[in-house]
Design a protein around this motif. Structure first.
Motif, short mmCIF file in Angstrom:
data_model
loop_
_atom_site.label_atom_id
_atom_site.label_comp_id
_atom_site.label_asym_id
_atom_site.label_seq_id
_atom_site.Cartn_x
_atom_site.Cartn_y
_atom_site.Cartn_z
N ALA A 1 0.82 -1.21 0.00
CA ALA A 1 0.00 0.00 0.00
C ALA A 1 0.85 1.26 0.00
N VAL A 2 1.88 1.31 0.84
CA VAL A 2 2.70 2.51 0.96
C VAL A 2 3.49 2.76 -0.32
N GLY A 3 4.10 1.71 -0.89
CA GLY A 3 4.86 1.88 -2.11
C GLY A 3 4.00 2.34 -3.28
N THR B 1 -8.44 0.94 2.35
CA THR B 1 -8.88 -0.18 1.52
C THR B 1 -7.70 -1.05 1.09
N LEU B 2 -6.59 -0.40 0.72
CA LEU B 2 -5.41 -1.17 0.29
C LEU B 2 -4.86 -2.04 1.41
N ILE B 3 -4.86 -1.50 2.63
CA ILE B 3 -4.33 -2.26 3.75
C ILE B 3 -5.31 -3.35 4.19
N GLY B 4 -6.59 -3.01 4.19
CA GLY B 4 -7.57 -3.95 4.71
C GLY B 4 -8.16 -4.91 3.71
N GLY B 5 -8.13 -4.57 2.42
CA GLY B 5 -8.81 -5.42 1.45
C GLY B 5 -8.04 -5.62 0.16
#
Length: 326
Positions: free
Chosen positions: A114-116, A261-265
């Motif tokens: 997600a961070v990248g 959303t990126l982190i959780g799903g």
């Protein structure tokens, strides 16, 4: 600001409590018996009862939920398994491993992904949107607008497979997607996740380009921007001190939702590139009917989205001085 954050954190805890309760009762209301699924093919009545005790599902459902909730804060004792230290989300039905430990093992990959990706799509998307707004109606504006329309229609699984086929298998210019902890080897961490970052950037950059352009065009036509120009401020100063700050509010809001959303799903992203993060963990939990694992991943996903929105609200007020936190 402090009082606002305290209220929002307390509200977030209430929301997570409601989500955990609803999710718990929905998951455990399935007609199949988790103990029988975990017991295996050769399972007599005594062994089934022992498995039920070990899994902590012998009590009524409200009691089970209270024990599960209590385990998050003070830990929990499981018959035949031992003590589960807080925060305890239970033990997996499939491998008898602590749910929290398994999630923590997979979470760094999902956060790295997600961070990248956010680094790339924010720089490219906001930059392209700014250029399009400044060059409104010209060739660069039309090019950026066309790219945003094209990019927003693409899907991760389609672009991901095409990119892997050409860039990895045919040309060999990028490494096969994989995950190496940043602390172990920063170079391998970047090379292994570069392709997923680029693919995600294409999808998200289109949205941020369109959003940034529309917000800046709107802000540049506002009365306070025209007043600043009339007072003799330079075009650069007016753009960054007034128009840009006013346009960033909605973009920050969307960014917070996207990060949550990126982190959780990240199910589609991780399954496309065969990365073993939270997304693939949840898919496997569904396939195995691993209810404790699925409940834990759902709670972590909800927490990521809820707290991302809290951070967004705080940053929103710092960016736009017209917003006041009451």
């Amino acid at each position: 600001m402090f009082r606002f954050l305290v209220r929002r954190v307390l509200g977030a805890l209430v929301i997570l409590l409601v989500i955990s309760a609803v999710t718990f009762f929905l998951f455990y209301a399935i007609p199949r018996d988790p103990a029988r699924m975990a017991c295996g093919k050769v399972c007599d009545k005594e062994l089934l009862e022992q498995v039920r005790q070990n899994l902590g599902i012998a009590d009524p459902m409200p009691v089970q939920y209270w024990h599960w909730l209590q385990g998050i804060f003070v830990g929990r004792d499981y018959t035949g398994v031992g003590h589960c230290d807080a925060p305890c989300l239970g033990y997996s039905f499939t491998n008898s491993e602590p749910v929290f430990n398994t999630i923590m093992d997979r979470l760094p990959l999902t956060i790295s992904l997600a961070v990248g990706a956010a680094f790339f799509f924010l720089i490219i998307g906001i930059g392209a949107g700014m250029i399009a707004a400044v060059k409104q109606g010209k060739a660069l504006d039309k090019l950026a607008s066309s790219f945003s329309l094209f990019g927003s229609s693409l899907q991760i699984y389609f672009v991901g497979y095409i990119a892997m086929f050409f860039l990895v298998q045919q040309l060999g210019v990028l490494d096969q997607p994989s995950y190496t902890p940043f602390t172990d080897n920063p170079g391998a961490w970047i090379s292994g996740l570069l392709l997923p970052w680029l693919v995600l950037s294409i999808i998200f950059t289109a949205n941020y380009t369109r959003m940034t352009r529309s917000q800046l065009v709107e802000q540049l036509s506002e009365d306070y921007v025209r007043t600043a120009r009339a007072k003799g401020l330079s075009r650069r100063s007016v753009f960054f001190r007034f128009a840009w700050r006013g346009a960033m509010g909605p973009i920050v809001t969307i960014f917070g939702i996207d990060m949550g959303t990126l982190i959780g799903g990240a199910i589609i992203t991780e399954s496309t590139f065969s990365l073993q993060g939270l997304g693939m963990l949840s898919v496997r939990a569904v396939d195995d009917n691993d209810l404790p694992m699925l409940l834990g991943v759902t709670l972590v996903a909800a927490a990521a989205i809820v707290f991302a929105n809290i951070i967004v609200d705080a940053v929103y007020a710092l960016i736009d001085p017209r917003i006041r936190l009451a």
